[in-house]
Scaffold this active site. Structure first.
Site, PDB file in Angstrom:
ATOM      1  N   SER A 118      42.418  33.232  43.350  1.00  0.00           N
ATOM      2  CA  SER A 118      41.246  32.392  43.070  1.00  0.00           C
ATOM      3  C   SER A 118      41.486  30.918  43.364  1.00  0.00           C
ATOM      4  O   SER A 118      42.617  30.432  43.298  1.00  0.00           O
ATOM      5  CB  SER A 118      40.856  32.527  41.593  1.00  0.00           C
ATOM      6  OG  SER A 118      39.803  31.636  41.252  1.00  0.00           O
ATOM      7  N   ASN A 119      40.370  30.241  43.664  1.00  0.00           N
ATOM      8  CA  ASN A 119      40.374  28.784  43.818  1.00  0.00           C
ATOM      9  C   ASN A 119      40.681  28.097  42.485  1.00  0.00           C
ATOM     10  O   ASN A 119      41.049  26.920  42.458  1.00  0.00           O
ATOM     11  CB  ASN A 119      38.997  28.290  44.292  1.00  0.00           C
ATOM     12  CG  ASN A 119      38.762  28.485  45.785  1.00  0.00           C
ATOM     13  OD1 ASN A 119      39.702  28.721  46.550  1.00  0.00           O
ATOM     14  ND2 ASN A 119      37.518  28.428  46.195  1.00  0.00           N
ATOM     15  N   TYR A 124      35.702  33.888  40.234  1.00  0.00           N
ATOM     16  CA  TYR A 124      34.373  33.332  39.909  1.00  0.00           C
ATOM     17  C   TYR A 124      33.284  33.986  40.778  1.00  0.00           C
ATOM     18  O   TYR A 124      33.284  33.835  41.984  1.00  0.00           O
ATOM     19  CB  TYR A 124      34.386  31.818  40.104  1.00  0.00           C
ATOM     20  CG  TYR A 124      35.407  31.144  39.210  1.00  0.00           C
ATOM     21  CD1 TYR A 124      36.623  30.705  39.717  1.00  0.00           C
ATOM     22  CD2 TYR A 124      35.178  31.003  37.843  1.00  0.00           C
ATOM     23  CE1 TYR A 124      37.572  30.109  38.889  1.00  0.00           C
ATOM     24  CE2 TYR A 124      36.127  30.407  37.022  1.00  0.00           C
ATOM     25  CZ  TYR A 124      37.321  29.975  37.544  1.00  0.00           C
ATOM     26  OH  TYR A 124      38.268  29.406  36.724  1.00  0.00           O
ATOM     27  N   ASP A 157      38.837  38.383  43.481  1.00  0.00           N
ATOM     28  CA  ASP A 157      38.297  37.030  43.332  1.00  0.00           C
ATOM     29  C   ASP A 157      37.881  36.889  41.867  1.00  0.00           C
ATOM     30  O   ASP A 157      37.560  37.888  41.205  1.00  0.00           O
ATOM     31  CB  ASP A 157      37.084  36.884  44.262  1.00  0.00           C
ATOM     32  CG  ASP A 157      36.245  35.676  43.940  1.00  0.00           C
ATOM     33  OD1 ASP A 157      36.755  34.554  44.097  1.00  0.00           O
ATOM     34  OD2 ASP A 157      35.085  35.855  43.498  1.00  0.00           O
ATOM     35  N   ARG A 165      26.824  25.257  41.464  1.00  0.00           N
ATOM     36  CA  ARG A 165      27.717  26.252  42.098  1.00  0.00           C
ATOM     37  C   ARG A 165      27.760  26.023  43.611  1.00  0.00           C
ATOM     38  O   ARG A 165      28.849  26.048  44.207  1.00  0.00           O
ATOM     39  CB  ARG A 165      27.251  27.663  41.785  1.00  0.00           C
ATOM     40  CG  ARG A 165      27.952  28.785  42.540  1.00  0.00           C
ATOM     41  CD  ARG A 165      29.424  28.918  42.244  1.00  0.00           C
ATOM     42  NE  ARG A 165      29.974  30.143  42.860  1.00  0.00           N
ATOM     43  CZ  ARG A 165      31.242  30.488  42.864  1.00  0.00           C
ATOM     44  NH1 ARG A 165      32.136  29.682  42.298  1.00  0.00           N
ATOM     45  NH2 ARG A 165      31.662  31.605  43.428  1.00  0.00           N
TER      46      ARG A 165
HETATM   47  C1  2OP Z   1      37.217  31.988  43.473  1.00  0.00           C
HETATM   48  O1  2OP Z   1      37.312  32.485  42.328  1.00  0.00           O
HETATM   49  C2  2OP Z   1      35.521  30.275  43.866  1.00  0.00           C
HETATM   50  O2  2OP Z   1      34.896  32.521  43.553  1.00  0.00           O
HETATM   51  C3  2OP Z   1      35.871  31.680  44.062  1.00  0.00           C
HETATM   52  O3  2OP Z   1      38.168  31.725  44.205  1.00  0.00           O
END
Ligand code: 2OP
Length: 230
Positions: A119-120, A15, A13, A44
Site C-alpha cells: 500500500s501507499n 485503501y 491493496d 480521494r
Molecule cells: C493503496 O492502498 C492508495 O489504494 C491505494 O495503496
C-alpha cells in the site's frame, strides 16, 4: 490465462480494497452538512492525483502528508473553511476507516496462502487501520511504499512483493479495487484480480485483470481452487 503458474501468495491493496475510503463521508457530512459526499470524492481523487504527480516529479512525500494536503485542497476548492482541529479530526478518522464486510468474511478463508498488504499508506497508517479493524494478525507482511520512496504504480513498489515474500512475481496475485493499481501490477508481471467495487469499466491502460469480481467474497473460490496449487 491457463498458462499462469499456481498462486503461492496473495497481496492486497489497502485503501479502497480492504478499507472503505468513502466511509469517512459520514464524518465529512457531520462537519460540513450537505457537502460530505462531494468533499470525500474530491479528497480521494486529489489524494491519488498527488501521489502520481509527486512520483513523476520525483518529489516524494509520505501518504499521510499527501492525504492532508489533498484534504486542504478539497476544502479550499469547495469553499469550505476547514479548521486545523477539523483537519486533525478527519486525519485521525483515516486511521480507523471501516473495512468492507466482504473483506472481513473473505480473508479468513484465504489463510492457506501467505497474505500481504502492499500500500501507499505509511507504516503507521497501515498499522493503525489494520489494528482498528482487527486485522493486525491477518497479514504476514505489511509492505508500505515508504520502503522505496515512490508511489504505485511504479514497478519499484510491486518489486517489494517478491523481494519480501520470496516468491516469484508470476506466482503472486495482486488484489485491488483500483484499476490503475491492477494495471501497474500486471505490467510488472504479477497475476491480477480486480475487485470492481465502483462498477466502472477497467481503465484503458493496455492491460486487463486475470479476473474481476464485485467483491472479495466472489474471488475466494477462484483464488482457492482455480488459481492455487493443483
Ligand atoms: C493503496 O492502498 C492508495 O489504494 C491505494 O495503496
Amino acid at each position: 490465462m491457463a498458462s499462469d503458474p499456481p498462486l503461492e501468495a496473495l497481496v492486497f491493496d489497502a485503501y479502497g480494497t480492504i478499507f472503505d475510503v468513502y466511509s469517512i463521508a459520514a464524518l465529512c457530512e457531520q462537519i460540513f452538512p450537505g457537502r460530505g459526499s462531494a468533499l470525500t470524492q474530491l479528497w480521494r481523487g486529489k489524494q491519488l492525483e498527488y501521489t502520481w504527480l509527486r512520483s513523476l516529479m520525483e518529489r516524494h512525500e509520505d501518504f499521510a502528508h499527501i492525504t492532508e494536503a489533498a484534504l486542504r485542497y478539497a476544502c479550499a476548492a469547495s469553499g469550505l473553511d476547514c479548521s486545523a482541529s477539523d483537519r486533525a479530526t478527519l486525519m485521525q478518522a483515516y486511521l480507523t476507516l471501516a473495512p468492507y464486510p466482504d473483506a472481513i468474511l473473505a480473508l479468513p478463508r484465504l489463510q492457506r496462502f501467505p497474505l500481504a498488504i502492499l500500500s501507499n499508506g505509511t507504516p503507521r497508517m497501515l498499522e493503525a487501520v489494520l489494528q482498528n479493524a482487527g486485522l493486525a494478525e491477518t497479514f504476514s507482511h505489511v509492505i508500505s511504499v515508504e520502503e522505496v520512496g515512490v508511489f504505485k504504480p511504479s514497478p519499484r513498489v510491486y518489486a517489494l512483493a517478491p523481494a519480501r515474500l520470496g516468491v516469484d512475481k508470476s506466482k503472486i496475485a495482486l488484489i485491488s479495487s483500483n484499476a490503475w493499481d491492477i494495471a501497474g501490477a500486471a505490467a510488472f508481471g504479477m497475476q491480477t484480480f480486480w475487485v470492481q467495487r465502483s462498477g466502472l469499466p477497467m481503465d484503458e491502460l493496455g492491460v486487463v485483470a486475470l479476473k474481476s469480481a464485485r467483491n472479495l467474497l466472489e474471488l475466494v473460490d477462484e483464488l482457492l481452487h482455480t488459481r492455487s496449487r493443483a
